[in-house]
Write a protein that holds these residues in place. Structure first.
Motif, PDB file in Angstrom:
ATOM      1  N   GLN A   1      18.361  84.974  -8.663  1.00  0.00           N
ATOM      2  CA  GLN A   1      17.171  84.730  -9.477  1.00  0.00           C
ATOM      3  C   GLN A   1      16.051  85.659  -9.048  1.00  0.00           C
ATOM      4  O   GLN A   1      15.784  85.816  -7.851  1.00  0.00           O
ATOM      5  CB  GLN A   1      16.700  83.286  -9.335  1.00  0.00           C
ATOM      6  N   LEU A   2      15.421  86.272 -10.032  1.00  0.00           N
ATOM      7  CA  LEU A   2      14.190  87.021  -9.834  1.00  0.00           C
ATOM      8  C   LEU A   2      13.155  86.385 -10.752  1.00  0.00           C
ATOM      9  O   LEU A   2      13.373  86.333 -11.969  1.00  0.00           O
ATOM     10  CB  LEU A   2      14.375  88.504 -10.175  1.00  0.00           C
ATOM     11  N   VAL A   3      12.069  85.923 -10.176  1.00  0.00           N
ATOM     12  CA  VAL A   3      11.068  85.202 -10.966  1.00  0.00           C
ATOM     13  C   VAL A   3       9.719  85.885 -10.807  1.00  0.00           C
ATOM     14  O   VAL A   3       9.153  85.910  -9.702  1.00  0.00           O
ATOM     15  CB  VAL A   3      10.977  83.726 -10.540  1.00  0.00           C
ATOM     16  N   GLU A   4       9.211  86.419 -11.918  1.00  0.00           N
ATOM     17  CA  GLU A   4       7.924  87.102 -11.902  1.00  0.00           C
ATOM     18  C   GLU A   4       6.782  86.128 -12.195  1.00  0.00           C
ATOM     19  O   GLU A   4       6.965  85.118 -12.889  1.00  0.00           O
ATOM     20  CB  GLU A   4       7.883  88.220 -12.966  1.00  0.00           C
ATOM     21  N   SER A   5       5.620  86.475 -11.693  1.00  0.00           N
ATOM     22  CA  SER A   5       4.405  85.709 -11.986  1.00  0.00           C
ATOM     23  C   SER A   5       3.207  86.645 -11.895  1.00  0.00           C
ATOM     24  O   SER A   5       3.318  87.742 -11.341  1.00  0.00           O
ATOM     25  CB  SER A   5       4.252  84.542 -11.007  1.00  0.00           C
ATOM     26  N   GLY A   6       2.084  86.193 -12.437  1.00  0.00           N
ATOM     27  CA  GLY A   6       0.843  86.935 -12.284  1.00  0.00           C
ATOM     28  C   GLY A   6       0.362  87.695 -13.497  1.00  0.00           C
ATOM     29  O   GLY A   6      -0.716  88.292 -13.460  1.00  0.00           O
ATOM     30  N   GLY A   7       1.137  87.680 -14.574  1.00  0.00           N
ATOM     31  CA  GLY A   7       0.690  88.380 -15.770  1.00  0.00           C
ATOM     32  C   GLY A   7      -0.457  87.652 -16.453  1.00  0.00           C
ATOM     33  O   GLY A   7      -0.842  86.553 -16.055  1.00  0.00           O
ATOM     34  N   GLY A   8      -1.013  88.292 -17.469  1.00  0.00           N
ATOM     35  CA  GLY A   8      -2.105  87.664 -18.207  1.00  0.00           C
ATOM     36  C   GLY A   8      -2.878  88.662 -19.024  1.00  0.00           C
ATOM     37  O   GLY A   8      -2.453  89.811 -19.206  1.00  0.00           O
ATOM     38  N   LEU A   9      -4.028  88.205 -19.516  1.00  0.00           N
ATOM     39  CA  LEU A   9      -4.911  89.035 -20.318  1.00  0.00           C
ATOM     40  C   LEU A   9      -6.048  89.543 -19.441  1.00  0.00           C
ATOM     41  O   LEU A   9      -6.688  88.757 -18.722  1.00  0.00           O
ATOM     42  CB  LEU A   9      -5.472  88.215 -21.485  1.00  0.00           C
ATOM     43  N   VAL A  10      -6.288  90.834 -19.494  1.00  0.00           N
ATOM     44  CA  VAL A  10      -7.347  91.426 -18.672  1.00  0.00           C
ATOM     45  C   VAL A  10      -8.041  92.506 -19.483  1.00  0.00           C
ATOM     46  O   VAL A  10      -7.430  93.137 -20.358  1.00  0.00           O
ATOM     47  CB  VAL A  10      -6.757  91.993 -17.359  1.00  0.00           C
ATOM     48  N   GLN A  11      -9.316  92.712 -19.217  1.00  0.00           N
ATOM     49  CA  GLN A  11     -10.072  93.749 -19.917  1.00  0.00           C
ATOM     50  C   GLN A  11      -9.760  95.122 -19.334  1.00  0.00           C
ATOM     51  O   GLN A  11      -9.379  95.235 -18.159  1.00  0.00           O
ATOM     52  CB  GLN A  11     -11.566  93.474 -19.807  1.00  0.00           C
ATOM     53  N   PRO A  12      -9.929  96.159 -20.132  1.00  0.00           N
ATOM     54  CA  PRO A  12      -9.743  97.515 -19.597  1.00  0.00           C
ATOM     55  C   PRO A  12     -10.601  97.734 -18.364  1.00  0.00           C
ATOM     56  O   PRO A  12     -11.770  97.319 -18.321  1.00  0.00           O
ATOM     57  CB  PRO A  12     -10.189  98.404 -20.760  1.00  0.00           C
ATOM     58  N   GLY A  13     -10.018  98.365 -17.367  1.00  0.00           N
ATOM     59  CA  GLY A  13     -10.706  98.585 -16.107  1.00  0.00           C
ATOM     60  C   GLY A  13     -10.484  97.484 -15.092  1.00  0.00           C
ATOM     61  O   GLY A  13     -10.836  97.643 -13.913  1.00  0.00           O
ATOM     62  N   GLY A  14      -9.892  96.397 -15.523  1.00  0.00           N
ATOM     63  CA  GLY A  14      -9.651  95.272 -14.642  1.00  0.00           C
ATOM     64  C   GLY A  14      -8.397  95.425 -13.798  1.00  0.00           C
ATOM     65  O   GLY A  14      -7.728  96.469 -13.832  1.00  0.00           O
ATOM     66  N   SER A  15      -8.088  94.365 -13.049  1.00  0.00           N
ATOM     67  CA  SER A  15      -6.964  94.380 -12.122  1.00  0.00           C
ATOM     68  C   SER A  15      -6.111  93.127 -12.293  1.00  0.00           C
ATOM     69  O   SER A  15      -6.602  92.077 -12.707  1.00  0.00           O
ATOM     70  CB  SER A  15      -7.465  94.436 -10.676  1.00  0.00           C
ATOM     71  N   LEU A  16      -4.837  93.281 -11.964  1.00  0.00           N
ATOM     72  CA  LEU A  16      -3.906  92.153 -11.903  1.00  0.00           C
ATOM     73  C   LEU A  16      -2.926  92.405 -10.770  1.00  0.00           C
ATOM     74  O   LEU A  16      -2.633  93.568 -10.456  1.00  0.00           O
ATOM     75  CB  LEU A  16      -3.115  92.016 -13.213  1.00  0.00           C
ATOM     76  N   ARG A  17      -2.422  91.324 -10.207  1.00  0.00           N
ATOM     77  CA  ARG A  17      -1.378  91.438  -9.197  1.00  0.00           C
ATOM     78  C   ARG A  17      -0.172  90.650  -9.665  1.00  0.00           C
ATOM     79  O   ARG A  17      -0.252  89.435  -9.852  1.00  0.00           O
ATOM     80  CB  ARG A  17      -1.864  90.915  -7.842  1.00  0.00           C
ATOM     81  N   LEU A  18       0.934  91.349  -9.839  1.00  0.00           N
ATOM     82  CA  LEU A  18       2.194  90.706 -10.199  1.00  0.00           C
ATOM     83  C   LEU A  18       3.000  90.444  -8.944  1.00  0.00           C
ATOM     84  O   LEU A  18       2.967  91.236  -8.002  1.00  0.00           O
ATOM     85  CB  LEU A  18       3.000  91.591 -11.144  1.00  0.00           C
ATOM     86  N   SER A  19       3.738  89.338  -8.978  1.00  0.00           N
ATOM     87  CA  SER A  19       4.601  89.028  -7.847  1.00  0.00           C
ATOM     88  C   SER A  19       5.985  88.638  -8.370  1.00  0.00           C
ATOM     89  O   SER A  19       6.121  88.114  -9.473  1.00  0.00           O
ATOM     90  CB  SER A  19       4.004  87.881  -7.035  1.00  0.00           C
ATOM     91  N   CYS A  20       6.986  88.926  -7.572  1.00  0.00           N
ATOM     92  CA  CYS A  20       8.367  88.588  -7.934  1.00  0.00           C
ATOM     93  C   CYS A  20       9.029  87.959  -6.717  1.00  0.00           C
ATOM     94  O   CYS A  20       9.018  88.549  -5.631  1.00  0.00           O
ATOM     95  CB  CYS A  20       9.112  89.842  -8.361  1.00  0.00           C
ATOM     96  N   ALA A  21       9.596  86.792  -6.917  1.00  0.00           N
ATOM     97  CA  ALA A  21      10.311  86.093  -5.848  1.00  0.00           C
ATOM     98  C   ALA A  21      11.804  86.173  -6.111  1.00  0.00           C
ATOM     99  O   ALA A  21      12.259  85.835  -7.212  1.00  0.00           O
ATOM    100  CB  ALA A  21       9.854  84.646  -5.782  1.00  0.00           C
TER     101      ALA A  21
END
Length: 126
Positions: free
Chosen positions: A3-23
């Motif tokens: 199993q590979l399970v991703e998390s951390g996605g979403g809606l963000v404005q241009p110039g913003g940041s996100l951190r994705l993680s996979c377990a």
């Protein structure tokens, strides 16, 4: 069962940041090369970043170089993708993937990656 399970996605404005993680589970994690891929609507899935089994070597697609950072934690079987200065063209479904260490960990050819997560959506928009 792998199993590979991703998390951390979403809606963000241009110039913003996100951190994705996979377990990851069900694999001998430190023997697998890991990668992040993305797929925009109507486009092919492309390799964004890849990391070696020990985490000391990384590679990035030119479109994200300098903005994204891939890292892994072999003690916790996770791989992260830190995304900064996001652009609308970064929008897409992001997938975590694994391949047995074939000596070419940094090759982001998707056909070599045999284990895939379900994906997490990233949308960059005002």
């Amino acid at each position: 069962e792998v199993q590979l399970v991703e998390s951390g996605g979403g809606l963000v404005q241009p110039g913003g940041s996100l951190r994705l993680s996979c377990a990851a589970s069900g694999i001998t994690y430190n023997q697998y090369c890991m990668g992040w891929f993305r797929q925009a609507p109507g486009k092919e899935r492309e390799g964004v970043a890849a990391i070696s089994t020990g985490g000391t070597r990384v590679t990035y697609d030119d479109a994200v170089k300098g903005r994204f950072t891939i890292s892994r934690d072999n003690a916790n079987n996770t791989v992260d993708l830190e995304m900064t200065k996001l652009k609308p063209e970064d929008t897409g479904m992001y997938y975590c993937a694994a391949k047995w260490n074939n000596g070419r960990c940094l090759d982001r050819n998707r056909v070599d990656f045999t284990k895939w997560g379900q994906g997490t959506q990233v949308t960059v928009s005002l």
